[in-house]
Scaffold this motif. Structure first.
Motif, short mmCIF file in Angstrom:
data_model
loop_
_atom_site.label_atom_id
_atom_site.label_comp_id
_atom_site.label_asym_id
_atom_site.label_seq_id
_atom_site.Cartn_x
_atom_site.Cartn_y
_atom_site.Cartn_z
N UNK A 78 0.82 -1.21 0.00
CA UNK A 78 0.00 0.00 0.00
C UNK A 78 0.86 1.26 0.00
N UNK A 79 1.95 1.28 0.78
CA UNK A 79 2.75 2.48 0.97
C UNK A 79 4.05 2.48 0.18
N UNK A 80 4.21 1.55 -0.74
CA UNK A 80 5.46 1.50 -1.50
C UNK A 80 5.64 2.80 -2.29
N UNK A 81 6.83 3.41 -2.22
CA UNK A 81 7.07 4.69 -2.91
C UNK A 81 6.83 4.65 -4.42
N UNK A 137 6.30 11.96 2.27
CA UNK A 137 5.50 11.39 3.36
C UNK A 137 5.30 9.89 3.13
N UNK A 138 5.09 9.50 1.88
CA UNK A 138 4.92 8.07 1.56
C UNK A 138 6.22 7.32 1.82
N UNK A 139 7.34 7.90 1.41
CA UNK A 139 8.63 7.27 1.63
C UNK A 139 8.91 7.11 3.12
N UNK A 140 8.59 8.13 3.90
CA UNK A 140 8.80 8.08 5.36
C UNK A 140 7.92 7.00 5.98
N UNK A 141 6.67 6.91 5.55
CA UNK A 141 5.75 5.89 6.07
C UNK A 141 6.27 4.50 5.72
N UNK A 142 6.73 4.32 4.50
CA UNK A 142 7.27 3.03 4.04
C UNK A 142 8.48 2.63 4.89
N UNK A 143 9.37 3.58 5.16
CA UNK A 143 10.54 3.30 5.98
C UNK A 143 10.14 2.95 7.41
N UNK A 144 9.13 3.60 7.93
CA UNK A 144 8.62 3.31 9.28
C UNK A 144 8.06 1.89 9.35
N UNK A 145 7.34 1.49 8.31
CA UNK A 145 6.78 0.13 8.24
C UNK A 145 7.91 -0.89 8.21
N UNK A 176 3.34 5.88 -5.40
CA UNK A 176 3.03 7.30 -5.27
C UNK A 176 4.32 8.09 -5.37
N UNK A 177 4.74 8.35 -6.56
CA UNK A 177 6.05 8.95 -6.83
C UNK A 177 6.20 10.35 -6.24
N UNK A 178 7.44 10.63 -5.85
CA UNK A 178 7.82 11.97 -5.39
C UNK A 178 7.01 12.47 -4.19
N UNK A 179 6.68 11.58 -3.29
CA UNK A 179 5.96 11.99 -2.08
C UNK A 179 6.79 11.57 -0.87
#
Length: 121
Positions: free
Chosen positions: A35-38, A46-54, A41-44
């Motif tokens: 769901x949160x893979x960068x 917040x998405x990259x940060x969420x993915x790293x947190x997961x 949703x390119x160039x976001x």
């Protein structure tokens, strides 16, 4: 959020209960990672940060030694110790938990026996 990033609740990050099995943790990790893979949703940032947190949450909760430290302290330095170092560090606590009838001790018992062979030499 209180802004304290050093004490994240990894169970909430992975949307699992505190007594979740390894299987449930793995399944939720896969669902959230997709769901949160960068790439989705390119160039976001917040998405990259969420993915790293997961990924960080999964790295801790999927490893029995790291999960134990996290459960006991609320924090885990991910790459601080190797498995034998964890087992040596927490040997007394693991043996006490076994005496209290806490489950999953057979995994620890076998690892402790193997670790003790190397540590006691």
């Amino acid at each position: 959020m209180n802004g304290d990033e050093s004490h994240k609740d990894y169970y909430k990050v992975l949307e699992v209960d505190y007594d979740a099995t390894e299987e449930i943790i793995r399944l939720n990790y896969r669902r959230l990672a997709l769901k949160w893979h960068p790439d989705k949703q390119k160039d976001d940032n917040a998405v990259t940060a969420k993915f790293q947190e997961i990924n960080e949450a999964y790295k801790v909760l999927s490893d029995p030694a790291k999960r134990l430290e996290y459960d006991l302290t609320g924090n885990c330095e991910i790459d601080k110790y190797t498995l034998p170092e964890y087992l040596t560090r927490f040997k007394g606590m693991i043996l006490t938990c076994n005496g209290l009838g806490i489950t999953h001790t057979s995994i620890w018992s076998q690892q402790l026996m193997e670790t003790n062979e190397y540590v006691d030499k």
